[in-house]
Write a protein that holds these residues in place. Sequence first.
Motif, PDB file in Angstrom:
ATOM      1  N   TRP A  97      31.748  54.048  38.276  1.00 27.71           N
ATOM      2  CA  TRP A  97      31.292  55.367  37.835  1.00 27.71           C
ATOM      3  C   TRP A  97      29.822  55.594  38.160  1.00 27.71           C
ATOM      4  N   SER A  98      28.967  54.781  37.584  1.00 30.35           N
ATOM      5  CA  SER A  98      27.537  54.809  37.891  1.00 30.35           C
ATOM      6  C   SER A  98      26.997  53.408  37.644  1.00 30.35           C
ATOM      7  N   ALA A  99      25.945  53.045  38.325  1.00 28.29           N
ATOM      8  CA  ALA A  99      25.381  51.713  38.144  1.00 28.29           C
ATOM      9  C   ALA A  99      24.548  51.711  36.858  1.00 28.29           C
ATOM     10  N   VAL A 121      24.687  46.944  46.188  1.00 28.28           N
ATOM     11  CA  VAL A 121      25.371  47.704  45.139  1.00 28.28           C
ATOM     12  C   VAL A 121      26.518  48.471  45.778  1.00 28.28           C
ATOM     13  N   ARG A 122      27.735  48.280  45.251  1.00 27.74           N
ATOM     14  CA  ARG A 122      28.926  48.887  45.840  1.00 27.74           C
ATOM     15  C   ARG A 122      29.702  49.676  44.789  1.00 27.74           C
ATOM     16  N   ARG A 123      30.155  50.851  45.185  1.00 30.37           N
ATOM     17  CA  ARG A 123      31.071  51.603  44.332  1.00 30.37           C
ATOM     18  C   ARG A 123      32.502  51.214  44.690  1.00 30.37           C
ATOM     19  N   VAL A 124      33.271  50.798  43.686  1.00 28.68           N
ATOM     20  CA  VAL A 124      34.661  50.382  43.894  1.00 28.68           C
ATOM     21  C   VAL A 124      35.530  51.071  42.846  1.00 28.68           C
ATOM     22  N   ASP A 125      36.773  51.371  43.203  1.00 27.86           N
ATOM     23  CA  ASP A 125      37.652  52.072  42.278  1.00 27.86           C
ATOM     24  C   ASP A 125      38.077  51.199  41.104  1.00 27.86           C
ATOM     25  N   ASP A 126      38.230  49.892  41.337  1.00 26.15           N
ATOM     26  CA  ASP A 126      38.688  48.985  40.286  1.00 26.15           C
ATOM     27  C   ASP A 126      37.777  47.761  40.273  1.00 26.15           C
ATOM     28  N   PRO A 127      36.662  47.811  39.520  1.00 25.61           N
ATOM     29  CA  PRO A 127      35.723  46.680  39.520  1.00 25.61           C
ATOM     30  C   PRO A 127      36.338  45.377  39.021  1.00 25.61           C
ATOM     31  N   ALA A 128      37.254  45.454  38.047  1.00 28.54           N
ATOM     32  CA  ALA A 128      37.866  44.228  37.529  1.00 28.54           C
ATOM     33  C   ALA A 128      38.655  43.512  38.626  1.00 28.54           C
ATOM     34  N   ASN A 191      38.911  54.082  34.634  1.00 30.00           N
ATOM     35  CA  ASN A 191      37.848  53.183  35.067  1.00 30.00           C
ATOM     36  C   ASN A 191      36.456  53.662  34.671  1.00 30.00           C
ATOM     37  N   ALA A 192      36.373  54.756  33.895  1.00 27.39           N
ATOM     38  CA  ALA A 192      35.067  55.268  33.494  1.00 27.39           C
ATOM     39  C   ALA A 192      34.519  54.505  32.301  1.00 27.39           C
ATOM     40  N   GLY A 193      35.341  54.322  31.266  1.00 23.24           N
ATOM     41  CA  GLY A 193      34.911  53.606  30.073  1.00 23.24           C
ATOM     42  C   GLY A 193      33.972  54.386  29.192  1.00 23.24           C
ATOM     43  N   THR A 194      33.732  55.676  29.480  1.00 24.85           N
ATOM     44  CA  THR A 194      32.782  56.445  28.682  1.00 24.85           C
ATOM     45  C   THR A 194      33.452  57.320  27.629  1.00 24.85           C
ATOM     46  N   ALA A 195      34.756  57.494  27.712  1.00 23.79           N
ATOM     47  CA  ALA A 195      35.435  58.353  26.743  1.00 23.79           C
ATOM     48  C   ALA A 195      36.924  58.066  26.732  1.00 23.79           C
ATOM     49  N   ASP A 196      37.515  58.095  25.563  1.00 19.48           N
ATOM     50  CA  ASP A 196      38.964  58.122  25.401  1.00 19.48           C
ATOM     51  C   ASP A 196      39.247  58.855  24.096  1.00 19.48           C
TER      52      ASP A 196
END
Length: 291
Positions: A97-99, A121-128, A191-196
């Motif tokens: 999402w953002s570093a 620094v890499r943006r990836v769809d699924d960091p896990a 994959n955002a982790g900022t809201a649910d």
Amino acid sequence: MNIELRHLRALAVIGDEGSITGAAAVLHVAQPALSRTLGQLEERIGTKLVDRSTRHLELTAQGQLLWERAHRILQSVDEAVAEVQAGPAPLRVGFAWSALGRHTVALLRTWKDDTGTELVVRRVDDPALALRKGEIDMAFFRAKPGPPSFEHALLGHENRMLALADDDPLNRKGALSLDDLVSHRIALCSNAGTADLQLWPKSSRPEKTVVVANVDEWLTTIATGAAIGVTSDATEYSHPHPGVTYLPLPNTSPVPVYLTWPRHNRHPMTDRFVVHAKQILNERTPDPARK
């Protein structure tokens, strides 16, 4: 058990390509030879790794596990050789999402000066998944991922923000709260982790949601007025978007920011990077007590 790198490389590429034919082309070997190599690996381990009974080749559960580990083992070998040849391997940090939002540039500029180690620094769809496969060494998360094979460090917290279309009527309502959003469709991204939906009390949660795959879909959905989103202030910095307005959401819990890395085969600069990232945040985040 005599397992060679060629066995692991064969399984890794077969899993990536989804076929013996494609994997053989990538590895520049004949299909029968690759099939024999896979058969040797299965025989030496004593379990089936690839299911060929269906129309499409699929990894078994054991095959999926070894496929992920094989990527990491091969990556470690490649990095070890590269380090011997040319010095320490770059530290690869991923995010979906953002570093670190507005702190990212300072992090990049000071890391190499302080350590002499390259930072990628890499943006990836699924960091896990990228961590498990060894494609990155560490990742930023806004929620702690669950696998016990990971370790974490809490770096700090970010304020929550509301993202909505520029012409959304909520733009004219003044200070907003989570209660004001209940009747609106909420854009959610795993994959955002900022809201649910757990942000809202169980008795008054939004009933309309739309699930998106990544930050680009999230922004487009919001810009077109199809939904609104709840995020952190790092998103406002990292992803300004024409047609999207970010507004503060006071009196809501802040978003935790974690650094996560594999428990095993960690990069030698892991601990130093954690300390460095915390220092950057502490130096550049205003202290509310000083206001």
